[in-house]
Design a protein around this motif. Structure first.
Motif, PDB file in Angstrom:
ATOM      1  N   SER A  34      42.149  92.187 -44.312  1.00 25.32           N
ATOM      2  CA  SER A  34      42.322  90.909 -45.015  1.00 25.32           C
ATOM      3  C   SER A  34      41.236  89.909 -44.650  1.00 25.32           C
ATOM      4  N   ARG A  93      29.613  90.329 -42.565  1.00 27.43           N
ATOM      5  CA  ARG A  93      29.907  90.410 -41.113  1.00 27.43           C
ATOM      6  C   ARG A  93      29.123  89.397 -40.298  1.00 27.43           C
ATOM      7  N   ARG A 111      44.788  80.310 -49.762  1.00 26.06           N
ATOM      8  CA  ARG A 111      45.578  81.396 -49.141  1.00 26.06           C
ATOM      9  C   ARG A 111      46.592  81.921 -50.155  1.00 26.06           C
ATOM     10  N   GLN A 118      46.591  90.776 -51.628  1.00 25.14           N
ATOM     11  CA  GLN A 118      46.816  91.476 -50.358  1.00 25.14           C
ATOM     12  C   GLN A 118      48.072  92.351 -50.437  1.00 25.14           C
ATOM     13  N   GLY A 131      44.881  91.498 -39.919  1.00 24.52           N
ATOM     14  CA  GLY A 131      44.598  90.098 -40.234  1.00 24.52           C
ATOM     15  C   GLY A 131      45.108  89.107 -39.213  1.00 24.52           C
TER      16      GLY A 131
HETATM   17  O1   DC Z   1      39.129  88.891 -39.065  1.00 28.11           O
HETATM   18  P1   DC Z   1      37.885  88.166 -39.545  1.00 28.11           P
HETATM   19  O2   DC Z   1      37.018  87.630 -38.439  1.00 28.11           O
HETATM   20  O3   DC Z   1      37.120  88.996 -40.513  1.00 28.11           O
HETATM   21  O4   DC Z   1      38.437  86.889 -40.343  1.00 28.11           O
HETATM   22  C1   DC Z   1      37.579  85.933 -40.893  1.00 28.11           C
HETATM   23  C2   DC Z   1      38.296  84.581 -40.993  1.00 28.11           C
HETATM   24  O5   DC Z   1      39.354  84.664 -41.955  1.00 28.11           O
HETATM   25  C3   DC Z   1      38.913  84.077 -39.694  1.00 28.11           C
HETATM   26  O6   DC Z   1      38.460  82.772 -39.410  1.00 28.11           O
HETATM   27  C4   DC Z   1      40.379  84.005 -39.963  1.00 28.11           C
HETATM   28  C5   DC Z   1      40.546  84.142 -41.434  1.00 28.11           C
HETATM   29  N1   DC Z   1      41.660  85.040 -41.762  1.00 28.11           N
HETATM   30  C6   DC Z   1      42.877  84.473 -42.034  1.00 28.11           C
HETATM   31  O7   DC Z   1      43.020  83.264 -41.948  1.00 28.11           O
HETATM   32  N2   DC Z   1      43.934  85.261 -42.383  1.00 28.11           N
HETATM   33  C7   DC Z   1      43.789  86.595 -42.434  1.00 28.11           C
HETATM   34  N3   DC Z   1      44.831  87.347 -42.771  1.00 28.11           N
HETATM   35  C8   DC Z   1      42.544  87.201 -42.121  1.00 28.11           C
HETATM   36  C9   DC Z   1      41.492  86.381 -41.782  1.00 28.11           C
END
Ligand code: DC
Length: 227
Positions: A34, A93, A111, A118, A131
């Motif tokens: 996610s 990345r 969101r 999702q 996530g």
């Molecule tokens: O896991 P990641 O580092 O790829 O996530 C990138 C950003 O997205 C991180 O700041 C948190 C956010 N995120 C989120 O709020 N909810 C999720 N389910 C996955 C990631």
């Protein structure tokens, strides 16, 4: 047959991505990264020059989120990620796009716009969902919920190794500061803050190898699946 959903939440750098991939392979389940979806939305809004207009052009940003053209394609060297048909696997990345994602993730309407997309990953025979809010918001009825954490220092060290492996220049101090700032934002936001679900199994990976964490997760998941 019911679809088995296993969630793995936790801060970035805890090893979630690697473990989720290993578990998906072990159980023959689908995989939801996610964080990649938030990164793709951050990148798309940036490309459309909307990232600094999250307040003023929110409806337009929500439309972008709902219509995000993304594909996850399995390939020999892992999953390739496409945005509007372009391969952005490496680009999403980067630290820069990670910061875009964190910004986007703090907006409730965005969101919400990503929620159904999702949920759609839940397909037979099962799903490993990686996530921050998989257990608390997206899949509250998951059969196994894991919260994987690690100290900020050990996560920064892993990130440095990962970046160096990709041939990038990496400075531990800057990365540690970045991780701490992102953790703070993710924990303190009002919508879906980063925290373990009440019924999650918490694992701290700071002093464990990937294999040890995998084994601990596998045992817990097998136990849950047998119930
Ligand atoms: O896991 P990641 O580092 O790829 O996530 C990138 C950003 O997205 C991180 O700041 C948190 C956010 N995120 C989120 O709020 N909810 C999720 N389910 C996955 C990631």
């Amino acid at each position: 047959m019911s679809i088995h959903i296993i969630t793995i939440d936790g801060p970035s750098g805890s090893g979630k991505g690697t473990l989720a991939t290993m578990l998906a392979e072990h159980y023959g389940y689908h995989l939801l990264d996610s964080g990649a979806i938030y990164r793709l939305l951050g990148l798309s809004l940036y490309q459309r020059q909307l990232l600094d207009q999250l307040d003023t052009a929110l409806d337009q940003c929500v439309d972008v989120a709902k219509n995000l053209a993304i594909e996850f394609l399995p390939s020999l060297d892992g999953i390739r990620v496409l945005l509007d048909g372009q391969d952005v696997t490496a680009q999403i990345r980067t630290e820069e796009v990670g910061a875009f994602a964190s910004q986007v993730a703090a907006i409730p309407a965005l969101r919400d716009a990503l929620l159904q997309r999702q949920k759609d990953f839940a397909q037979a025979p099962g799903l490993i969902a990686d996530g921050r809010d998989m257990a608390t918001t997206v899949f509250p009825h998951a059969i196994a919920k894991i919260y994987l954490t690690a100290s900020a220092q050990s996560r920064a060290e892993r990130r440095v190794k990962q970046l160096q492996g990709m041939g990038a220049d990496a400075k531990i101090d800057a990365i540690l500061a970045n991780i701490e700032a992102r953790d703070k934002r993710d924990r303190e936001r009002t919508v879906a803050p980063l925290k373990p679900a009440d019924d999650a199994k918490v694992i701290d990976s700071s002093a464990l190898s990937i294999e040890q964490v995998f084994e601990e997760m596998r045992q817990y998941i097998d136990q849950q699946l047998a119930q």
